[in-house]
Design a protein around this motif. Sequence first.
Motif, short mmCIF file in Angstrom:
data_model
loop_
_atom_site.label_atom_id
_atom_site.label_comp_id
_atom_site.label_asym_id
_atom_site.label_seq_id
_atom_site.Cartn_x
_atom_site.Cartn_y
_atom_site.Cartn_z
N ILE A 74 0.87 -1.17 0.00
CA ILE A 74 0.00 0.00 0.00
C ILE A 74 0.91 1.22 0.00
N PRO A 75 0.84 2.09 -1.00
CA PRO A 75 1.72 3.26 -1.02
C PRO A 75 1.53 4.12 0.23
N ALA A 76 2.61 4.74 0.65
CA ALA A 76 2.54 5.59 1.85
C ALA A 76 1.59 6.76 1.66
N THR A 77 1.37 7.15 0.40
CA THR A 77 0.48 8.28 0.11
C THR A 77 -0.97 7.88 -0.05
N ALA A 78 -1.27 6.59 0.08
CA ALA A 78 -2.65 6.10 -0.12
C ALA A 78 -3.57 6.68 0.94
N GLN A 79 -4.80 6.97 0.54
CA GLN A 79 -5.81 7.45 1.46
C GLN A 79 -6.96 6.46 1.55
N SER A 80 -7.69 6.51 2.64
CA SER A 80 -8.88 5.68 2.88
C SER A 80 -8.64 4.19 2.67
N PRO A 81 -7.55 3.62 3.21
CA PRO A 81 -7.37 2.17 3.05
C PRO A 81 -8.38 1.39 3.87
#
Length: 208
Positions: A57-64
């Motif tokens: 999951i990219p560190a910049t991902a939102q709403s995981p």
Amino acid sequence: MVAGVLVLSGTAVAADLLLLGENEEITSGRVKDQGTDVGWAEGITPAWMSGHMELDIPATAQSPQAAYEVTSRFDTGILTFTLTRSEAEAYLAEYPPQGKWLEPTAAQSDVSAHDFAHLGLPEPETFKKGVRYGYVCPGAAKATASPEPSGAPDMPYEMEDGFDTSDGQCVRLYAHEYAPQRTRIYLRAHFDPGISSLPAAPPSASAG
């Protein structure tokens, strides 16, 4: 006649009792596997699901968000998060599909709202515009053809027979450009039942 009715009634009651789980919960007649209840598992985090799928999951991902369903036939893991358009393109380049990205020719209106609906999201198969999909197989050698069993890429959505039976664990990935500068990544994988070591369920809060 009365005796016959009583026998039948007793049989029906006994059958109904067999459907009760160990915690007095209905299990729809599905057997428990190694003591694990069927249904959505507790304690599933995006980080755990990411490691189980072997996809970061990219560190910049939102709403995981993530979830894991246990059934008597196969288990289903789902993971979703959002990225900017440029971040999504970089992510898709890092995890290319086996074969090529596919785009639906039509949306599937008869898809059961089950997997991602559990997370409050529409099923990715119901999208027609702004979506592409394919199989991503972490650690697998690059292939020139999609592992879709039907081998008919012109169908609206190529669906496997319930789960992926190819060698190695492949994850179904959908990228949906739901906003001008945002893309939601949907990941779904199927696993053999009973082999996954699930996280321990969080302890219930004590009364009082």
